[in-house]
Design a protein around this motif. Structure first.
Motif, PDB file in Angstrom:
ATOM      1  N   ALA A 239      57.031  74.020  71.394  1.00  0.00           N
ATOM      2  CA  ALA A 239      58.707  73.509  71.643  1.00  0.00           C
ATOM      3  C   ALA A 239      59.289  73.298  70.282  1.00  0.00           C
ATOM      4  N   ALA A 240      58.485  72.843  69.247  1.00  0.00           N
ATOM      5  CA  ALA A 240      59.050  72.872  68.049  1.00  0.00           C
ATOM      6  C   ALA A 240      59.208  74.257  67.423  1.00  0.00           C
ATOM      7  N   ALA A 241      58.663  75.204  67.733  1.00  0.00           N
ATOM      8  CA  ALA A 241      59.311  76.535  67.182  1.00  0.00           C
ATOM      9  C   ALA A 241      60.337  76.983  67.946  1.00  0.00           C
ATOM     10  N   GLN A 242      60.697  76.647  69.108  1.00  0.00           N
ATOM     11  CA  GLN A 242      61.885  77.044  69.768  1.00  0.00           C
ATOM     12  C   GLN A 242      62.967  76.249  69.059  1.00  0.00           C
ATOM     13  N   GLU A 243      62.713  75.066  68.751  1.00  0.00           N
ATOM     14  CA  GLU A 243      63.790  74.119  68.178  1.00  0.00           C
ATOM     15  C   GLU A 243      64.199  74.894  66.842  1.00  0.00           C
ATOM     16  N   PHE A 244      63.281  75.398  65.898  1.00  0.00           N
ATOM     17  CA  PHE A 244      63.676  75.944  64.683  1.00  0.00           C
ATOM     18  C   PHE A 244      63.951  77.346  65.050  1.00  0.00           C
ATOM     19  N   GLY A 245      64.106  77.889  66.016  1.00  0.00           N
ATOM     20  CA  GLY A 245      64.527  79.409  66.460  1.00  0.00           C
ATOM     21  C   GLY A 245      63.568  80.256  66.181  1.00  0.00           C
ATOM     22  N   TYR A 246      62.182  79.872  66.317  1.00  0.00           N
ATOM     23  CA  TYR A 246      60.916  81.011  66.379  1.00  0.00           C
ATOM     24  C   TYR A 246      60.281  81.066  67.719  1.00  0.00           C
ATOM     25  N   ARG A 247      59.496  81.895  67.833  1.00  0.00           N
ATOM     26  CA  ARG A 247      58.447  81.905  68.975  1.00  0.00           C
ATOM     27  C   ARG A 247      57.150  82.148  68.394  1.00  0.00           C
ATOM     28  N   ILE A 248      56.073  81.719  68.970  1.00  0.00           N
ATOM     29  CA  ILE A 248      54.745  81.780  68.494  1.00  0.00           C
ATOM     30  C   ILE A 248      54.136  83.006  69.163  1.00  0.00           C
ATOM     31  N   LYS A 249      53.623  84.066  68.367  1.00  0.00           N
ATOM     32  CA  LYS A 249      52.699  85.250  68.643  1.00  0.00           C
ATOM     33  C   LYS A 249      51.575  85.322  67.772  1.00  0.00           C
ATOM     34  N   LEU A 250      50.477  85.691  68.621  1.00  0.00           N
ATOM     35  CA  LEU A 250      49.173  86.018  67.831  1.00  0.00           C
ATOM     36  C   LEU A 250      49.473  87.337  67.525  1.00  0.00           C
ATOM     37  N   LEU A 251      49.536  87.685  66.026  1.00  0.00           N
ATOM     38  CA  LEU A 251      49.902  88.798  65.215  1.00  0.00           C
ATOM     39  C   LEU A 251      48.422  89.218  64.466  1.00  0.00           C
ATOM     40  N   MET A 269      54.669  82.289  63.694  1.00  0.00           N
ATOM     41  CA  MET A 269      56.293  81.833  64.110  1.00  0.00           C
ATOM     42  C   MET A 269      56.947  83.111  63.689  1.00  0.00           C
ATOM     43  N   VAL A 270      57.680  83.648  64.565  1.00  0.00           N
ATOM     44  CA  VAL A 270      58.683  84.982  64.186  1.00  0.00           C
ATOM     45  C   VAL A 270      60.039  84.544  64.976  1.00  0.00           C
ATOM     46  N   ARG A 271      60.980  84.920  64.182  1.00  0.00           N
ATOM     47  CA  ARG A 271      62.396  84.663  64.541  1.00  0.00           C
ATOM     48  C   ARG A 271      62.860  85.274  66.116  1.00  0.00           C
ATOM     49  N   THR A 272      63.488  84.491  66.851  1.00  0.00           N
ATOM     50  CA  THR A 272      63.443  84.756  68.345  1.00  0.00           C
ATOM     51  C   THR A 272      64.466  86.153  68.409  1.00  0.00           C
ATOM     52  N   ASP A 273      65.073  86.591  67.248  1.00  0.00           N
ATOM     53  CA  ASP A 273      65.956  87.921  67.325  1.00  0.00           C
ATOM     54  C   ASP A 273      65.192  88.907  66.621  1.00  0.00           C
ATOM     55  N   ALA A 420      45.495  62.529  62.616  1.00  0.00           N
ATOM     56  CA  ALA A 420      44.651  63.672  62.993  1.00  0.00           C
ATOM     57  C   ALA A 420      44.656  64.806  62.119  1.00  0.00           C
ATOM     58  N   THR A 421      44.011  65.933  62.337  1.00  0.00           N
ATOM     59  CA  THR A 421      43.798  66.977  61.271  1.00  0.00           C
ATOM     60  C   THR A 421      45.315  67.802  61.434  1.00  0.00           C
ATOM     61  N   PRO A 422      46.024  67.635  60.145  1.00  0.00           N
ATOM     62  CA  PRO A 422      47.352  68.441  60.303  1.00  0.00           C
ATOM     63  C   PRO A 422      47.149  69.891  60.899  1.00  0.00           C
ATOM     64  N   ARG A 423      48.193  70.297  61.437  1.00  0.00           N
ATOM     65  CA  ARG A 423      48.373  71.521  62.049  1.00  0.00           C
ATOM     66  C   ARG A 423      49.092  72.737  61.208  1.00  0.00           C
ATOM     67  N   MET A 424      48.869  73.928  60.982  1.00  0.00           N
ATOM     68  CA  MET A 424      49.569  74.665  60.150  1.00  0.00           C
ATOM     69  C   MET A 424      49.919  76.000  60.701  1.00  0.00           C
ATOM     70  N   ILE A 425      50.823  76.635  61.012  1.00  0.00           N
ATOM     71  CA  ILE A 425      51.226  77.779  61.546  1.00  0.00           C
ATOM     72  C   ILE A 425      52.026  78.633  60.478  1.00  0.00           C
ATOM     73  N   ARG A 426      51.749  79.801  60.146  1.00  0.00           N
ATOM     74  CA  ARG A 426      52.161  80.700  59.105  1.00  0.00           C
ATOM     75  C   ARG A 426      53.858  81.107  59.960  1.00  0.00           C
ATOM     76  N   ILE A 427      54.707  81.064  59.096  1.00  0.00           N
ATOM     77  CA  ILE A 427      56.327  81.631  59.409  1.00  0.00           C
ATOM     78  C   ILE A 427      56.109  83.246  58.813  1.00  0.00           C
ATOM     79  N   VAL A 428      56.278  84.338  59.558  1.00  0.00           N
ATOM     80  CA  VAL A 428      56.210  85.467  59.381  1.00  0.00           C
ATOM     81  C   VAL A 428      57.533  86.328  59.149  1.00  0.00           C
ATOM     82  N   SER A 429      58.083  86.513  57.988  1.00  0.00           N
ATOM     83  CA  SER A 429      59.371  87.328  58.091  1.00  0.00           C
ATOM     84  C   SER A 429      59.158  88.692  58.402  1.00  0.00           C
ATOM     85  N   LEU A 430      60.033  89.177  59.372  1.00  0.00           N
ATOM     86  CA  LEU A 430      59.645  90.805  59.890  1.00  0.00           C
ATOM     87  C   LEU A 430      60.926  91.300  59.738  1.00  0.00           C
TER      88      LEU A 430
END
Length: 430
Positions: A239-251, A269-273, A420-430
């Motif tokens: 949901a947070a990814a959507q709010e920031f304009g991203y989708r989550i993919k395993l790459l 996290m990759v841009r939705t466009d 809780a343990t902080p969660r981190m997801i890398r944002i990838v510029s494509l």
């Protein structure tokens, strides 16, 4: 007199049966395209009497698949058994040593022993073909090795596991959590009873190691792949990814950097466009960046009977018409063992989710840690407002070195107000 190529099929599961169906259905078409009749002469499987939807009567049967390599009535061995060692490796080594071509869909075998097997194939003047091992029906091996031969590749990345892509797509579309969606995927047959190979990123890493060798002319080095799966991705992250304009993919991402070749598998996290963000469900996608061709995108089904068997048959066709290439694009003796960059040296932007008690000074403390690690915060969002309950603090960083981000999160986790343990997801510029 019609030329004939005699084929032994080791492994009569989904893919093996699919190959037999294609050869039976399109025998005349394949002969017209190659000038050679493709004939299956021998098979090996676990149960001779199992109904696979395709006839095997009259074919030589081998209880031990490794023995098939010695059959004088077999010119090409199809290794469709799976596994990085054991009978699959024994069969390939024996067949190559005897001067027989090998076609395999076995990404684990190639990721671990690919360079060794390629050297053996070159020594005996035969082909080791494996289009089906990476991204199923997508012809990415031929694209990198032949179609893009005039380019220096700077990066290759993609969605290489349909199970994970299906789960992440369903999490986004339904709002469900990982465990529930995984159970649904298992019921539908998209995930195995033991899904760890897929959801923990190992399957993607095997394929990425192969693509790295093809793209950069370096020996296959699976042990240098950083691997992180999708088990820890939550509905809140989606949901947070959507709010920031991203989708989550395993790459799986492999790229050349000034510190060496990065090989990494993790949620991104990759841009939705972007093209890759819009590949959904069980589909795979691979993107290759070349210096003359720019970016090329390949999308299709990455698994299943039809797509994978189609890729196997394409390799048989190459052998039948005498099309021969070095296994990984260049001879093994010309491969360069390039340095591999560690994940700690990666530089990029990061999504971070903290779970903390909402008390005065918390945000200031978090900001101070990031400041001390030379990490700039692009945006920050707090979910909820209650001093007695834990709330989510979500932030996105500007570019930073991964080692610095990891140190910062380790310090924050030790705060008294951290829940809780902080969660981190890398944002990838494509």
């Amino acid at each position: 007199m019609t030329n004939k190529i005699k084929i032994g099929v080791a492994g009569l599961g989904t893919v093996g049966a699919g190959v037999l169906k294609i050869i039976n259905a399109h025998g005349e078409l394949l002969q017209a395209r190659t000038g050679t009749r493709l004939e299956v002469t021998a098979v090996s499987g676990r149960d001779r009497n199992k109904d696979r939807g395709v006839p095997i009567e009259g074919l030589a049967w081998y209880d031990n698949a490794a023995d098939m390599a010695k059959d004088p009535d077999v010119d090409v061995v199809l290794e469709l058994i799976g596994g990085s060692d054991g009978v699959a490796k024994d069969l390939c080594v024996s067949a190559l040593t005897l001067g027989k071509h090998v076609v395999t869909a076995n990404k684990a075998l190639l990721a671990i022993h690919g360079t060794e097997l390629a050297e053996l194939a070159e020594k005996h003047g035969v082909s080791l073909a494996y289009e089906a091992a990476v991204a199923g029906g997508i012809p990415i091996v031929k694209a990198l090795r032949e179609g893009l031969a005039g380019n220096a590749i700077s990066r290759v990345y993609g969605i290489l596991n349909g199970t994970c892509n299906y789960i992440l797509t369903e999490m986004e579309e339904t709002g469900g959590e990982f465990d529930n969606i995984l159970q649904d995927a298992q019921k539908l047959g998209y995930a195995e009873a033991d899904p760890s190979f897929d959801v923990d990123g190992v399957d993607t890493a095997h394929k990425l190691a192969i693509l790295t060798s093809l793209a950069f002319g370096t020996p296959v080095d699976f042990n240098s792949v950083y691997i992180e799966g999708i088990r820890d991705v939550t509905a809140a992250d989606i949901a947070a990814a959507q709010e920031f304009g991203y989708r989550i993919k395993l790459l799986g991402v492999s790229r050349r950097t000034d510190k060496g070749i990065e090989q990494r598998v993790h949620p991104c996290m990759v841009r939705t466009d972007t093209a890759i963000a819009n590949v959904s469900g069980v589909f795979n996608a691979v993107v290759a960046d070349g210096d003359f061709v720019d970016s090329t995108v390949y999308v299709g089904r990455g698994a299943g009977e039809g797509p994978t068997a189609s890729a196997v048959v394409a390799d048989i066709v190459d052998i039948a018409i005498g099309r021969h290439s070095a296994t990984f694009g260049i001879p093994v003796e010309e491969m360069s063992p390039l340095p591999m960059a560690s994940i700690e040296s990666h530089v990029g932007c990061y999504y971070v989710c903290l779970t903390v008690y909402d008390r005065p000074g918390v945000i200031a403390d978090v900001s101070a840690v990031f400041r001390d690690e030379n990490i700039s915060i692009e945006s920050l969002l707090q979910r909820g407002r209650s001093e007695s309950e834990a709330v989510s603090v979500i932030l996105v960083t500007h570019e930073a070195q991964e080692a610095s981000v990891v140190r910062a999160l380790s310090k924050i986790e030790k705060f008294a107000h951290s829940v809780a343990t902080p969660r981190m997801i890398r944002i990838v510029s494509l």
